[in-house]
Write an enzyme that holds these catalytic residues in place. Structure first.
Site, PDB file in Angstrom:
ATOM      1  N   CYS A 275       0.861  -1.186   0.000  1.00 50.98           N
ATOM      2  CA  CYS A 275       0.000   0.000   0.000  1.00 50.98           C
ATOM      3  C   CYS A 275       0.895   1.233   0.000  1.00 50.98           C
ATOM      4  CB  CYS A 275      -0.988  -0.024   1.167  1.00 50.98           C
ATOM      5  SG  CYS A 275      -0.237   0.041   2.799  1.00 50.98           S
TER       6      CYS A 275
ATOM      7  N   ASN B 108       2.318   1.473   4.294  1.00 49.35           N
ATOM      8  CA  ASN B 108       2.632   0.190   4.970  1.00 49.35           C
ATOM      9  C   ASN B 108       2.331   0.264   6.477  1.00 49.35           C
ATOM     10  OD1 ASN B 108       5.552  -2.001   5.439  1.00 49.35           O
ATOM     11  ND2 ASN B 108       3.442  -2.553   5.094  1.00 49.35           N
TER      12      ASN B 108
ATOM     13  N   ARG C 190      -3.328  -0.616   5.432  1.00 47.89           N
ATOM     14  CA  ARG C 190      -3.914  -1.715   4.660  1.00 47.89           C
ATOM     15  C   ARG C 190      -3.005  -2.919   4.506  1.00 47.89           C
ATOM     16  NH1 ARG C 190      -5.183   2.109  -0.296  1.00 47.89           N
ATOM     17  NH2 ARG C 190      -3.327   3.050   0.611  1.00 47.89           N
ATOM     18  N   SER C 191      -1.775  -2.714   4.009  1.00 45.26           N
ATOM     19  CA  SER C 191      -0.932  -3.889   3.724  1.00 45.26           C
ATOM     20  C   SER C 191      -0.508  -4.658   4.981  1.00 45.26           C
ATOM     21  CB  SER C 191       0.266  -3.526   2.839  1.00 45.26           C
ATOM     22  OG  SER C 191       1.083  -2.557   3.428  1.00 45.26           O
TER      23      SER C 191
ATOM     24  N   ASP D  17      -8.106   3.810   1.047  1.00 42.40           N
ATOM     25  CA  ASP D  17      -7.169   4.232   2.081  1.00 42.40           C
ATOM     26  C   ASP D  17      -7.978   4.675   3.313  1.00 42.40           C
ATOM     27  OD1 ASP D  17      -5.346   5.501   3.663  1.00 42.40           O
ATOM     28  OD2 ASP D  17      -4.580   6.827   2.095  1.00 42.40           O
TER      29      ASP D  17
HETATM   30  P1  4NP Z   1      -1.802   2.834   4.054  1.00 45.08           P
HETATM   31  O1  4NP Z   1      -2.482   4.166   4.630  1.00 45.08           O
HETATM   32  O2  4NP Z   1      -1.274   3.183   2.690  1.00 45.08           O
HETATM   33  O3  4NP Z   1      -2.953   1.879   3.988  1.00 45.08           O
HETATM   34  O4  4NP Z   1      -0.736   2.444   5.036  1.00 45.08           O
HETATM   35  C1  4NP Z   1      -1.825   5.386   4.723  1.00 45.08           C
HETATM   36  C2  4NP Z   1      -1.012   5.634   5.786  1.00 45.08           C
HETATM   37  C3  4NP Z   1      -0.395   6.871   5.907  1.00 45.08           C
HETATM   38  C4  4NP Z   1      -0.609   7.833   4.955  1.00 45.08           C
HETATM   39  C5  4NP Z   1      -1.423   7.578   3.880  1.00 45.08           C
HETATM   40  C6  4NP Z   1      -2.019   6.348   3.762  1.00 45.08           C
HETATM   41  N1  4NP Z   1      -0.013   9.091   5.103  1.00 45.08           N
HETATM   42  O5  4NP Z   1      -0.294   9.983   4.280  1.00 45.08           O
HETATM   43  O6  4NP Z   1       0.791   9.308   6.031  1.00 45.08           O
END
Ligand code: 4NP
Length: 147
Positions: free
Chosen positions: A7, A10, A13-14, A117
């Protein structure tokens, strides 16, 4: 079999996908490797988001010890299947592919839809967990037949 879940950060989701798939692999007595990574570097070394840890724990899966790492070009050589959560992840990962074989390893985890997300929406963590779990169960059956 080596499977990588990808994702953006990390941390949301992942890590869920890694934990769910690892449990399925273990419960089925398989000796497959399952890992996860993020296309962004913001959260390298961080444990999963506490909301991901909580929803996994509610379903009997402990992901608290995972640590975020960044996806790298070598992952396209190491892993047999790379499952991404959304189209941005797909673009980021495939932009590092060197050849058609590497391109062919990269797929949306759920072919017919993206895994949204949940970072800015607490209410998405449970549906995200559920859609990942349903798909990982399906995928396990498909991949078992591939071997
Ligand atoms: P992930 O979610 O891709 O599912 O881990 C996110 C975690 C952090 C951020 C965006 C998406 N961020 O912008 O910090």
């Amino acid at each position: 079999m080596k499977i990588l879940m990808v994702c953006l950060g990390n941390i949301c989701r992942s890590p869920i996908a890694e934990g769910v798939m690892q449990k399925l692999v273990k419960d089925n007595g398989l000796n497959w490797e399952v890992d996860s990574a993020g296309t962004a570097s913001y959260h390298i070394g961080s444990h999963p988001d506490k909301r991901s840890i909580a929803v996994a724990k509610q379903h009997g899966i402990d992901i608290a010890q995972q640590k975020a790492r960044e996806f790298g070009k070598s992952d396209l050589e190491t892993f047999d299947h790379i499952y991404v959560m959304d189209r941005q992840n797909y673009e980021n990962v495939t932009s590092l592919a060197s050849n058609a074989e590497q391109m062919s390893k990269v797929e949306l985890l759920i072919p017919e839809r993206i895994v949204p997300d949940p970072y800015y929406d607490d209410a998405l963590f449970l549906p995200v967990f559920e859609m990942i779990t349903t798909q990982c169960e399906k995928l396990l059956t498909e991949l078992k037949n591939e071997n």
